[in-house]
Structure formats: C-alpha cells, structure tokens
Design an enzyme around this catalytic site. Structure first.
Site, PDB file in Angstrom:
ATOM      1  N   ASP A 197      -4.427  19.772 -13.512  1.00 57.69           N
ATOM      2  CA  ASP A 197      -4.705  18.460 -14.107  1.00 57.69           C
ATOM      3  C   ASP A 197      -4.176  18.535 -15.538  1.00 57.69           C
ATOM      4  OD1 ASP A 197      -5.842  16.348 -15.500  1.00 57.69           O
ATOM      5  OD2 ASP A 197      -7.656  16.333 -14.288  1.00 57.69           O
ATOM      6  N   ARG A 202       0.849  -1.204   0.000  1.00 60.90           N
ATOM      7  CA  ARG A 202       0.000   0.000   0.000  1.00 60.90           C
ATOM      8  C   ARG A 202       0.880   1.248   0.000  1.00 60.90           C
ATOM      9  NH1 ARG A 202      -2.019   2.113   4.558  1.00 60.90           N
ATOM     10  NH2 ARG A 202      -2.355   0.087   5.527  1.00 60.90           N
ATOM     11  N   LYS A 262      -6.001   7.934 -19.714  1.00 62.16           N
ATOM     12  CA  LYS A 262      -6.188   8.603 -21.007  1.00 62.16           C
ATOM     13  C   LYS A 262      -4.958   8.425 -21.897  1.00 62.16           C
ATOM     14  CE  LYS A 262     -10.207   9.826 -19.460  1.00 62.16           C
ATOM     15  NZ  LYS A 262     -10.186   9.512 -18.077  1.00 62.16           N
ATOM     16  N   TYR A 308     -13.388  18.513 -15.823  1.00 60.50           N
ATOM     17  CA  TYR A 308     -14.005  17.204 -16.044  1.00 60.50           C
ATOM     18  C   TYR A 308     -15.180  17.070 -15.062  1.00 60.50           C
ATOM     19  CZ  TYR A 308     -14.829  12.288 -15.225  1.00 60.50           C
ATOM     20  OH  TYR A 308     -15.444  11.079 -15.014  1.00 60.50           O
TER      21      TYR A 308
HETATM   22  N1  LCS Z   1      -9.133  14.478 -15.215  1.00 62.06           N
HETATM   23  C1  LCS Z   1      -9.612  14.611 -16.457  1.00 62.06           C
HETATM   24  C2  LCS Z   1      -9.217  15.817 -17.264  1.00 62.06           C
HETATM   25  C3  LCS Z   1     -10.464  13.644 -16.981  1.00 62.06           C
HETATM   26  O1  LCS Z   1     -10.910  13.813 -18.230  1.00 62.06           O
HETATM   27  C4  LCS Z   1     -10.829  12.531 -16.187  1.00 62.06           C
HETATM   28  C5  LCS Z   1     -11.737  11.470 -16.676  1.00 62.06           C
HETATM   29  C6  LCS Z   1     -10.307  12.429 -14.899  1.00 62.06           C
HETATM   30  C7  LCS Z   1      -9.447  13.420 -14.449  1.00 62.06           C
HETATM   31  C8  LCS Z   1     -10.617  11.276 -13.992  1.00 62.06           C
HETATM   32  O2  LCS Z   1      -9.810  10.218 -14.322  1.00 62.06           O
HETATM   33  P1  LCS Z   1     -10.186   8.660 -14.047  1.00 62.06           P
HETATM   34  O3  LCS Z   1     -10.512   8.564 -12.599  1.00 62.06           O
HETATM   35  O4  LCS Z   1     -11.370   8.363 -14.892  1.00 62.06           O
HETATM   36  O5  LCS Z   1      -8.946   7.947 -14.414  1.00 62.06           O
HETATM   37  N2  LCS Z   1     -12.408  11.815 -17.844  1.00 62.06           N
HETATM   38  C9  LCS Z   1     -13.317  11.093 -18.454  1.00 62.06           C
HETATM   39  C10 LCS Z   1     -13.952  11.501 -19.627  1.00 62.06           C
HETATM   40  O6  LCS Z   1     -13.850  12.603 -20.186  1.00 62.06           O
HETATM   41  N3  LCS Z   1     -14.710  10.539 -20.057  1.00 62.06           N
HETATM   42  O7  LCS Z   1     -14.681   9.443 -19.231  1.00 62.06           O
HETATM   43  C11 LCS Z   1     -13.804   9.742 -18.121  1.00 62.06           C
END
Ligand code: LCS
Length: 394
Positions: free
Chosen positions: A184, A59, A209, A112
């Site tokens: 971010d 962890r 992504k 987001y």
């Molecule tokens: N930051 C950004 C800019 C994102 O687009 C997303 C997810 C996250 C953080 C969160 O990341 P995750 O926990 O999903 O790894 N964006 C999404 C989107 O535009 N479509 O599906 C998920």
C-alpha cells in the site's frame, strides 16, 4: 503519449492528450454512459471474447476512468492500473483475488485500521490463515512461510507510526518463495517512492489521500504488470464490481495534476512542524521518517525521494493531554484522513485505529496518547502557531 516525458509532464498530459476526438476538449470529458453501442452483433461478440478491444459496459471500463488509469499507470511505472471506488475496495479486491481457502498471508502488523480489520478479522472467515509479523524481521517472516503462503502484504511508511519497511528485502523474500508482494503506497505516492522499480508485484493506493489531495473524493487504485493485472481484471474486478464513477475519476484527475507541487510544499511544511514538535518540552517522541532521529531514517533515505507530510507524536500527559490539544487547535481541523491541502489532526486510538482491540494496538505500538497530524499547504508559521497556542492550553 510519448514515454520519454518526465514525471511532471506525464502528470499533466497522460490520459488527456487527444482524449476527446469530437471537440478537442483539453480536460478529459466526463462520460456518464453505463453502456456502449456495438456497431454490429459481430463486433459486440468480439469485444466480449476479448479478441477486439473496445468499450462494453462501464462496470468494466469507462473512458473517463480509463484516462485516469492510464495516468496512474504512467506515474507508478506500472503496466496497468485499475481504478476502484475506495482504497478499501482496492485492498479487499486484491486480497480476495490472490487468496483462497487454505492459503495463508503474511502481513506487517502495523497497518491502516481498516486494512488491519480486513486482514486480521475478515480474511480468516474465508478459511485464510493470517500471520501478522514485524516485516523488518526477516527471521520472523521466514518462520511463517510454508506451502500455503501466497501473499506478503505491507504498507510503508505505515499508518499511523510512520515506520519504514525495507521494500527490497521483502521483494527478495517474496521472489525466493514465490509469493505475491503487495504494498500500500498511499503514504508515499510517486515521485516519492517507486515500489514497482524495486520489484514489488502489486501497488495499491487510497487515492482519497495525497493523489486526490483535496478531501473531496473517496477512491482507490490497484497497479501492476499485465501478467497480474489482466487476470485480476478478467476474473475478479468485473465480478466484484468495485468500479469507480466517472465523476470521481474526473475529480481525481483534477487533483492529481498538482500532486508533485502539493507534495513538495506539504513536505517543506512537515519538516518545520516535525522539528518544532521534536524540540517541544510537552512532546515525548515524534515519528516522522524525514527526521534523523527516526530509527529507520537511513532506510527511508535509501528507498524514498521524499518523506510525505504525515507524522505522529506522543504527548506528555497521555490521552488526556492529547484530547485537550486536538480540542484546542483553531485552524488545524480535527478530522481523520490525510494528505490533502488542509492540515488535519486526529487521535488514532479512538479514531482511525479504534477497530483494533487495546491489546492489538499495544502489539502494533500504537499508544493511547498518540496524535497524528497531516500537514497541509497553509503557511507553516500558522500551523506551528496554532499548535503552539493549543499546547499552552493543556
Ligand atoms: N490505505 C491507507 C494507508 C489508508 O490510510 C487508508 C485510509 C486506506 C488504505 C483506505 O482508503 P479509503 O478506502 O479510505 O480510500 N486511511 C484513513 C485514515 O488514516 N483516516 O481516515 C481514512
């Protein structure tokens, strides 16, 4: 690993070079062990006290995850990276670490949808005051700063409007007022944008992504200087427990090695798609920072080395027309997420940004007819051909 290596070489070698002392495996071995032997009780105590480096429990740190963390830190020009189980885990952990009851945060109003929900609706439950502002409006930011302000948070380019926020300006304000700046950087990973070089304190990624790049893994990361990351690790990361699995780390490591060539090919395709959409009679407006028509094109050119492959557009005929379009594509996949090898299309108002109320969407500028595309590495003629046949069905 030598620190004179350039980006493309670091992205192949950092973290894996000599990572397997037993067999010399060229790829980083997956270590599933949750715990690690101490040769003596004294050694265990030294590791726990932090007086000696060494593995304790997965962890905290795992060798496969650590290999990825080293790679990420090198690529993002950070002193330390912490890998997390998702992008949201990275965001929630970081904000809960730097904020406490009575503090306030200033955040850009376009984020987001999940991040927006966390900042606008969950942080206030813990007694944290939230100010959502236009982060490109310095006066608006300054009007919200007082003794309680601890953090300024933004993403650039933003999801889903691809707005570009002036990183240097935010850093200047943050440094003057002693705020932690958090970005971010998911939409512009290295080598496209280097927020640490511009003075940002903390960089966050959804590795799900572009960095993972193959739509087969959920993961995140937090990066920064040791003065921020060591306390974040010691007093929050190991107790909130957002740990990444070693299998996930292996997959991200496999994906990340082709990051630069995927990004370049995706961007080449994205330019063609953006130009096609911009000239299409059924399209009202295209949002892509690589287009000269983008209101912050000059800023994007100044602070980015590439524009990514995500774009949004308003279609004539509003949501009804948009729904027809996304139902009519044949090769492009109707799905959320972005940045991967296959092209994806989605409708933010009913999908990624459906957590926002219609009023909040309006304030953020997310129209009901907005469509978002993440352009993949397929042949650009096929992507455009698919959109073309879908437009004809409206
Ligand atoms: N930051 C950004 C800019 C994102 O687009 C997303 C997810 C996250 C953080 C969160 O990341 P995750 O926990 O999903 O790894 N964006 C999404 C989107 O535009 N479509 O599906 C998920």
């Amino acid at each position: 690993m030598k620190n004179w290596l350039k980006f493309s070489s670091q992205n192949i070698h950092v973290g894996v070079h000599k990572a397997d002392p037993y067999f010399g495996s060229v790829v980083p071995p997956i270590y599933p062990s949750s715990t690690y032997q101490f040769p003596t009780a004294k050694e265990g105590a030294l590791r726990f006290s932090g007086k000696k480096k060494g593995l304790i429990y997965s962890r905290f740190t795992n060798p496969t995850v650590y290999a990825l963390e080293k790679r990420l830190a090198a690529l993002e020009h950070a002193e330390r990276a912490l890998a997390t189980s998702s992008g949201m885990a990275a965001i929630s952990l970081t904000l809960l670490h730097f904020l406490k009851a009575g503090d306030s945060i200033i955040a850009h109003k376009v984020l987001y949808g999940g991040t927006y929900e966390f900042i606008a609706h969950i942080l206030p439950r813990y007694g944290i005051t939230v100010h959502l502002v236009d982060a490109n409006n310095e006066q608006e930011i300054l009007s919200k700063i007082d003794d309680t302000t601890k953090v300024i948070y933004f993403e650039t380019p933003t999801n889903p409007l691809l707005e570009v926020v002036d990183i240097e300006k935010i850093v200047r304000i943050a440094q003057k007022h002693n705020l932690i700046s958090i970005i971010d950087n998911t939409f512009a990973p290295p080598p496209f944008q280097y927020p640490h070089d511009m003075g940002v304190d903390i960089v966050i990624h959804s590795l799900t992504k572009y960095i993972g790049g193959h739509s087969d893994v959920i993961a995140g990361a937090i990066l920064g200087k040791l003065k921020h990351m060591d306390p974040l690790f010691g007093s929050s990361y190991i107790f909130y427990g957002p740990t990444m699995s070693p299998f996930t780390a292996y997959l991200i490591m496999r994906g990340i090695s082709t990051l630069e060539i995927r990004l370049r090919k995706q961007e080449q395709n994205a330019f063609k798609v953006a130009q096609y959409l911009e000239n299409h009679p059924q399209v009202e407006r295209v949002y892509y920072p690589g287009l000269e028509s983008h209101p912050q094109y000059q800023l994007a050119k100044k602070q980015m080395n590439g524009y990514g492959s995500v774009m949004s557009f308003e279609i004539k005929g509003g949501y009804e027309a948009g729904e027809k379009l996304v139902n009519s594509v044949e090769m492009i996949t109707l799905a959320v997420s972005l940045g991967a090898v296959e092209s994806l299309i989605e409708h933010p108002a009913s999908m990624t940004h459906s957590e926002l109320s219609p009023e909040e969407r309006k304030q953020s500028g997310i129209g009901e007819g907005l469509i978002r595309i993440s352009v993949g590495i397929e042949d650009p003629d096929d992507i455009i051909g698919d959109l073309d046949q879908a437009f004809k069905k409206i």
